[in-house]
Design an enzyme around this catalytic site. Sequence first.
Site, PDB file in Angstrom:
ATOM      1  N   GLY A  94       0.833  -1.211   0.000  1.00 24.29           N
ATOM      2  CA  GLY A  94       0.000   0.000   0.000  1.00 24.29           C
ATOM      3  C   GLY A  94       0.858   1.247   0.000  1.00 24.29           C
ATOM      4  N   GLY A  96       2.667   3.616   1.433  1.00 26.82           N
ATOM      5  CA  GLY A  96       3.223   3.826   2.770  1.00 26.82           C
ATOM      6  C   GLY A  96       3.764   5.222   2.957  1.00 26.82           C
ATOM      7  NE  ARG A  97       8.704   6.048  -0.340  1.00 27.05           N
ATOM      8  CZ  ARG A  97       9.933   6.230  -0.726  1.00 27.05           C
ATOM      9  NH1 ARG A  97      10.639   7.190  -0.194  1.00 27.05           N
ATOM     10  NH2 ARG A  97      10.483   5.461  -1.630  1.00 27.05           N
ATOM     11  CG  ASP A 129      10.580   8.076   7.410  1.00 25.68           C
ATOM     12  OD1 ASP A 129      10.153   7.639   6.317  1.00 25.68           O
ATOM     13  OD2 ASP A 129      11.673   8.662   7.516  1.00 25.68           O
ATOM     14  NE  ARG A 180       4.398   7.886  -8.551  1.00 23.45           N
ATOM     15  CZ  ARG A 180       4.927   6.775  -8.055  1.00 23.45           C
ATOM     16  NH1 ARG A 180       6.131   6.389  -8.419  1.00 23.45           N
ATOM     17  NH2 ARG A 180       4.268   6.053  -7.189  1.00 23.45           N
ATOM     18  CG  ASP A 256       5.097  -3.677  -5.037  1.00 16.25           C
ATOM     19  OD1 ASP A 256       5.622  -4.782  -5.245  1.00 16.25           O
ATOM     20  OD2 ASP A 256       5.706  -2.723  -4.526  1.00 16.25           O
ATOM     21  CG  ASN A 257       7.615  -1.307  -7.604  1.00 14.54           C
ATOM     22  OD1 ASN A 257       6.830  -0.607  -6.980  1.00 14.54           O
ATOM     23  ND2 ASN A 257       8.766  -1.706  -7.099  1.00 14.54           N
TER      24      ASN A 257
HETATM   25  P1  AMP Z   1       9.100   0.575  -3.215  1.00 20.57           P
HETATM   26  O1  AMP Z   1      10.216  -0.363  -2.986  1.00 20.57           O
HETATM   27  O2  AMP Z   1       9.507   2.013  -3.283  1.00 20.57           O
HETATM   28  O3  AMP Z   1       8.221   0.181  -4.354  1.00 20.57           O
HETATM   29  O4  AMP Z   1       8.201   0.517  -1.893  1.00 20.57           O
HETATM   30  C1  AMP Z   1       7.680  -0.681  -1.386  1.00 20.57           C
HETATM   31  C2  AMP Z   1       6.682  -0.386  -0.302  1.00 20.57           C
HETATM   32  O5  AMP Z   1       7.296   0.267   0.809  1.00 20.57           O
HETATM   33  C3  AMP Z   1       5.539   0.527  -0.718  1.00 20.57           C
HETATM   34  O6  AMP Z   1       4.387   0.038  -0.085  1.00 20.57           O
HETATM   35  C4  AMP Z   1       5.951   1.853  -0.167  1.00 20.57           C
HETATM   36  O7  AMP Z   1       4.859   2.704   0.050  1.00 20.57           O
HETATM   37  C5  AMP Z   1       6.628   1.460   1.120  1.00 20.57           C
HETATM   38  N1  AMP Z   1       7.602   2.451   1.595  1.00 20.57           N
HETATM   39  C6  AMP Z   1       8.778   2.764   1.007  1.00 20.57           C
HETATM   40  N2  AMP Z   1       9.414   3.716   1.713  1.00 20.57           N
HETATM   41  C7  AMP Z   1       8.640   4.021   2.780  1.00 20.57           C
HETATM   42  C8  AMP Z   1       8.755   4.924   3.885  1.00 20.57           C
HETATM   43  N3  AMP Z   1       9.802   5.711   4.037  1.00 20.57           N
HETATM   44  N4  AMP Z   1       7.750   4.948   4.775  1.00 20.57           N
HETATM   45  C9  AMP Z   1       6.673   4.166   4.632  1.00 20.57           C
HETATM   46  N5  AMP Z   1       6.515   3.296   3.633  1.00 20.57           N
HETATM   47  C10 AMP Z   1       7.472   3.211   2.706  1.00 20.57           C
HETATM   48 MG    MG Z   2       6.693   0.772  -5.290  1.00 19.38          MG
END
Ligand code: AMP
Ligand code: MG
Length: 491
Positions: A94, A96-97, A129, A180, A256-257
Amino acid sequence: MTEKNEIIDAGWNFDNSYARLPESVYTRLNPTPVSSPKLVIFNGPLADSLGLNAQALQSNDGVAVLAGNQVPEGALPLAQAYAGHQFGHFTMLGDGRAILLGEQITPQGDRFDIQLKGSGVTPYSRRGDGRAALGPMLREYIISQAMHALGIPTTRSLAVVTTGESIFRETVQPGAILTRVAASHLRVGTFQYVAKWGTDQDLQALADYTLQRHFPEVAQDENRYLSLLQEVIKRQAALIVQWQLVGFIHGVMNTDNMALSGESIDFGPCAFMDAYDPATVFSSIDSQGRYAYANQPHIAVWNLARFAETLLPLLHEGEEQAIKLAEGALSDFAELYHRNWLTGMRAKLGIFEEEPQDEALIEDLLNMMQKHQADYTNTFRALTFDKPEDTVFFGTTGFTQWHEQWQARLDRQQESKASSHQLMRNSNPAVIPRNHRVEAALDAAVNQGDYSVMEQLLDVLASPYTHSPEQAEYTTLPEESTRPYRTYCGT
Ligand code: AMP
Ligand code: MG
């Protein structure tokens, strides 16, 4: 009175169709305000194309929106729920940020997600965070601009603001928020989430929504969910081919990407290949090479199979029939991919029509490039400008023979040498975002507050196919380094 009249409208024109989906797929939530937002980079042409007023957006009020300190009228901010296979392991994820402000409806009637990335914690933050560091957000800005200029479907970057707050990673970093812009943020992982935790009605609503939003031309088909699967497969096959043709390595092709719209999304540890090597991996966390250059098409099929699984209940009421339909659709990927790849590779060599031996001609060149560690981009550029002497294998028997065969191949086609050359110019970029150039731009911006290096780089990357003299210095390779280039997720 006059003062009020001087406030220019930023042009926000939101609709919030995602917020009308079943409530299980998102959480309504405003961005978390930041202490002292400052705009550091802004995409004027993108703002124009969205029907936004660039001047208003760069004013204090405008920046307050880009920082998440103010919610513009008409927005209905939310965090999206999704799941995903990360390096093969299924997890609840989901936003997360990130916060979706809403969908900007452009003057042309197009719909684009406006998302703030780095905008604070959400129910999906797990232990994170909710924030983002400046370096990775600027990196996403550069790469998405470069991809767009290369003609590759991609999410876009409207702006980066610094938050005035420090965030803590391995080191202390300045915090930042990226705005974005995306055709949508629907992911394979969105369907995985609903298939696992939603109801059948939720799943159908999501599928119908995706059809309406991205594939309206097949939304009335007899088996529209099969059409949805086929269209997503088509777009991914086309997208991955475009990545391969320019040597782009996404680095973290988790489900998810992968965006259902067919746009490239989530530029974490991605990078462009210098020397041609199918095994190239840059990401520090990809120790097994799961997302290596040559694996990208295979991973795409794997991800699409996960997507197909989520659709099974909609494809046919009988499970066996549903599986058959899904398998049929998935088996098309290889053929679609191969056909697109051959067309693209032919164009890189100035070839218009098809001959059966073309594939061998292409493979021979790639094998030679691998053997001699030839720079992928520069080799094709040298061939484009008829400068074989600029290639590393010039003078070898293998290359001399290959070059003769290639020339003979060009002589056999009806099109002139001039049109062949034009085709190659349009298919072989002069410049890609070279890793050392990107790093230098980020270093100047993040550590010295000097954005001029990045601005110059963006300028050059904006027209990769013009092959202008000013681009020459951006085509050079980095100094020999003892350490291989590594990228980090930057979360
Ligand atoms: P990503 O690897 O960037 O595709 O992120 C994978 C997951 O981690 C996604 O659900 C992001 O929203 C979450 N995420 C990445 N960085 C953070 C962060 N600093 N705080 C909270 N969630 C994060
Ligand atoms: Mg992602």
